[in-house]
Design a protein around this motif. Structure first.
Motif, PDB file in Angstrom:
ATOM      1  N   ARG A 454       0.828  -1.206   0.000  1.00  0.00           N
ATOM      2  CA  ARG A 454       0.000   0.000   0.000  1.00  0.00           C
ATOM      3  C   ARG A 454       0.868   1.264   0.000  1.00  0.00           C
ATOM      4  N   GLU A 458       0.821   3.974  -3.181  1.00  0.00           N
ATOM      5  CA  GLU A 458       0.397   5.370  -3.046  1.00  0.00           C
ATOM      6  C   GLU A 458       1.491   6.317  -3.535  1.00  0.00           C
ATOM      7  N   TYR A 468      -5.282   5.949  -9.993  1.00  0.00           N
ATOM      8  CA  TYR A 468      -5.453   4.497 -10.087  1.00  0.00           C
ATOM      9  C   TYR A 468      -4.469   3.940 -11.102  1.00  0.00           C
ATOM     10  N   ARG A 492      -8.612  -5.265  -1.114  1.00  0.00           N
ATOM     11  CA  ARG A 492      -8.978  -3.995  -0.480  1.00  0.00           C
ATOM     12  C   ARG A 492      -8.605  -2.815  -1.383  1.00  0.00           C
ATOM     13  N   LEU A 493      -7.403  -2.872  -1.967  1.00  0.00           N
ATOM     14  CA  LEU A 493      -6.973  -1.798  -2.859  1.00  0.00           C
ATOM     15  C   LEU A 493      -7.863  -1.732  -4.102  1.00  0.00           C
ATOM     16  N   HIS A 495     -11.054  -2.683  -4.177  1.00  0.00           N
ATOM     17  CA  HIS A 495     -12.343  -2.160  -3.721  1.00  0.00           C
ATOM     18  C   HIS A 495     -12.294  -0.637  -3.562  1.00  0.00           C
ATOM     19  N   GLU A 496     -11.142  -0.114  -3.165  1.00  0.00           N
ATOM     20  CA  GLU A 496     -10.984   1.338  -3.020  1.00  0.00           C
ATOM     21  C   GLU A 496     -10.846   2.041  -4.370  1.00  0.00           C
ATOM     22  N   ILE A 498      -8.197   1.956  -6.311  1.00  0.00           N
ATOM     23  CA  ILE A 498      -6.813   2.341  -6.597  1.00  0.00           C
ATOM     24  C   ILE A 498      -6.217   1.466  -7.694  1.00  0.00           C
TER      25      ILE A 498
END
Length: 669
Positions: A454, A458, A468, A492-493, A495-496, A498
């Motif tokens: 993560r 970022e 993204y 999770r990434l 779903h966000e 990204i």
């Protein structure tokens, strides 16, 4: 010639007037039109030279059907745009030196000339003069023994006028580009001729010093030392605020040659002299007769070489132009001079000046990835070495214009994110983020863990100037961490928002399958693609720690059965099939360590044989081999030049049969 060439001139400065005045005495050409950025200037020039056509823009002159060849005499940064547009319009090109700001812009000009089948020459007029031919003749005769040192100077004091072209950073000012280019071209010519070549030599090393103005930010006075093959040294001196003795001296083991007027031997015709001093002999002046004014000779050289589409040495061939620009780039790099026009913020449009768009009728082919709504070009541009905006721009533009849309990069590439930053600048400048696919890799050893994935992603998004990435790949595996932890963080990434889809690079089949089994059982998304090595040549040793090859038969069967999309790195075995791999040449230690084997050289032999049968290059066969397997393969390519990229494109048109594939893959161990 049945009729004279109709010339047009872009630009109306002093050099344009000199060319126009001499063209009247050319045997092969005549001035037909002039183009300027405003009508008044064009009309004034036309009256001065009794022309009927005065165009109020450069493009209007290029569009003039009565113009066959164009002499470009604008300031340096404008050369590339107008040379490329001339080529696109089918006009032959004589472009003032330096042809561009750097070797990459020069490469784009030459490729435009090649693609549009027009003549193009960089206008070093001294290279067309008989005096230069005579100098080469003397050097081929070893008249001063072994050449040890070349001293070349071209410098003048133009006065301190910061707004002038010569000192204006925005116009490519400074001595190196304006007249130091002559010194570099002469040193290269002498070093080549001294070794018996009819070509210029390339320096092994270039080191420079300069006085860079605090106001102008350009090299006002500069020097360089260069080492050439054969132990030949060169001393170069140039400047625009310093008068020097503008001459060339060549020192050998048995004497020296002095050329008092190397750059403009005879402006209006007549006799020039080369001074020869052999040890223990009196000085001897060698006269050289000129058939006419120097720019008329240059125009006649163009006419004589027109069918060849480029000049014949010692006039500037395309390779000579590229070599000279590389030497000038090295000189500038040594003194830390980068032009504002070369910075990312300035490179908004491609060199031709139009918005970037894919050409119609290109031969790119595409595939799909589960979960990704964009089609993916089957050739993927590797972004792992481009750290200078002009280089990245011409390569990425060419790729996009030929239908390419997928760019492969990584958090670790280039050091401090240099490659990601370059790609981000290019994507932002061109306004193409929504139409391209960014394949981003992270989680490289020793940061292969969920928290660093993560954190690094970022950081990559910030460098890439996007919120993204289309495809995210884990760059390595960490067997010490359960696969579920990686699948969880990647979901999770995703779903966000990204990342759109994700995959793995340099993972084993077992771990890859285990990860997707975990995803399926837990109602999550799994890996959409794999990125391991795959090529016709078999990797003997990995080039980097933790790398895996998937070229073997077990891997091929698995990829076919599962239909797993494969983004194949080193798809051409780091150039093994390009002609650089020779059994007795062990100079490239990485190539030797990773790819040299009896089996691979047998594969190379078969690729060469098949290439001859199909009238293509062995490198085309190697890439077509990757593309022709019965599973979705997306080869990653890493061309450094536009010709290398076009060689990759040619592979798309090679269709290999099952029999040809099996023959290429025949093992000999």
């Amino acid at each position: 010639m049945a009729s004279k060439i109709n010339w047009g001139i872009i630009g109306t400065g002093a050099i344009a007037r000199a060319f126009a005045s001499h063209l009247k005495l050319s045997e092969t050409g005549q001035l037909a039109a002039v183009g300027s950025r405003n009508r008044q200037t064009a009309e004034h020039f036309a009256r001065q030279f009794d022309l009927q056509k005065a165009h109020p823009s450069y493009q209007d002159l290029i569009d003039d059907p009565g113009v066959q060849a164009v002499y470009i005499s604008t300031p340096h940064p404008m050369h590339a745009q107008w040379a490329i547009r001339c080529a696109e319009a089918g006009k032959h090109i004589l472009c003032e030196k330096p042809i561009a700001l750097n070797q990459y812009d020069a490469m784009a000009i030459i490729e435009a000339a090649r693609e549009n089948d027009v003549f193009m020459m960089e206008a070093f007029m001294y290279r067309c003069h008989p005096q230069t031919l005579k100098l080469i003749e003397l050097l081929h005769q070893n008249i001063i023994g072994e050449v040890r040192l070349v001293c070349a100077t071209f410098s003048f004091n133009a006065g301190f006028h910061p707004e002038s072209r010569l000192l204006n950073q925005a116009l490519g000012g400074g001595g190196i580009l304006d007249v130091g280019c002559y010194c570099a071209s002469m040193a290269r010519l002498v070093a080549g001729a001294a070794q018996g070549m009819n070509a210029s030599a390339e320096p092994i090393e270039v080191k420079g010093q300069a006085l860079i103005g605090s106001v102008t930010r350009v090299d006002e006075v500069a020097v360089a030392a260069a080492l050439f093959p054969g132990g030949i040294l060169a001393q170069l001196a140039t400047g625009v605020l310093c008068n020097q003795d503008n001459c060339v001296r060549i020192y050998g083991s048995e004497g020296h040659i002095h050329i008092p007027n190397p750059w403009v031997p005879t402006r209006d015709g007549g006799t020039s002299h080369i001074i020869l001093c052999r040890d223990d002999e009196p000085l001897r002046e060698i006269p050289v007769e000129s058939p006419g004014p120097i720019y008329a000779i240059e125009a006649d050289t163009v006419a004589a070489c027109l069918d060849n589409r480029q000049a014949i040495f010692p006039a500037m061939t395309w390779d000579d132009t590229l070599g000279n620009m590389r030497m000038l780039d090295a000189w500038r790099a040594s003194i830390g001079l980068v032009y504002d026009d070369e910075m990312p913020a300035a490179r908004i449009h491609p060199l031709h000046g139009r918005p970037l768009k894919a050409r119609s009728g290109n031969n790119m082919i595409y595939g799909k990835l589960p979960g990704l709504d964009k089609s993916v070009s089957r050739l993927v541009m590797g972004v792992d070495h481009q750290t200078f905006m002009p280089h990245a721009s011409v390569m990425f533009d060419a790729y996009y214009e030929h239908g390419g849309n997928c760019f492969d990069t990584a958090w670790i590439y280039g050091g401090n994110g240099a490659c990601e930053k370059i790609l981000g600048h290019w994507s932002h400048n061109r306004g193409v983020r929504d139409s391209i696919i960014i394949l981003e890799k992270g989680g490289h050893t020793p940061w292969c863990n969920p928290s660093d994935i993560r954190c690094h992603l970022e950081e990559s998004l910030n460098r890439l100037q996007t919120d993204y990435v289309d495809i995210y790949m884990m760059h390595r595996d960490n067997p010490g961490i359960p696969v579920g932890e990686f699948i969880d963080i990647l979901n999770r990434l995703q779903h966000e928002g990204i990342i759109r889809v994700f995959g793995a690079s340099n993972w084993t089949r077992e771990r890859f399958a285990e990860a997707n089994d975990y995803a399926r059982v837990n109602g999550l998304n799994g890996f959409a693609a794999l990125s391991n090595n795959f090529s016709l040549a078999r990797m003997i040793m990995p080039p980097w720690d933790g790398c895996l090859s998937s070229s073997g038969p077990d891997w091929r069967n698995w990829l076919t059965e599962t239909q797993t999309p494969l983004f194949a790195w080193s798809s051409q075995a780091r150039g093994f099939f390009s002609g650089i791999a020779l059994p007795d040449d062990r100079s490239n230690s990485e190539l030797v360590r990773c790819w040299y084997s009896d089996d691979n050289f047998k594969r190379l032999e078969r690729a060469v044989m098949l290439a001859k049968q199909l009238s293509v290059l062995p490198i085309n066969i190697a890439l077509a081999y990757v593309l022709s397997h019965p599973f979705p393969a997306f080869p990653l390519i890493g061309p450094r030049t536009i010709p290398e990229f076009k060689a990759c494109l040619a592979a798309l048109d090679v269709q290999l049969s099952e029999q040809q594939m099996a023959w290429l893959d025949l093992r000999t161990d």
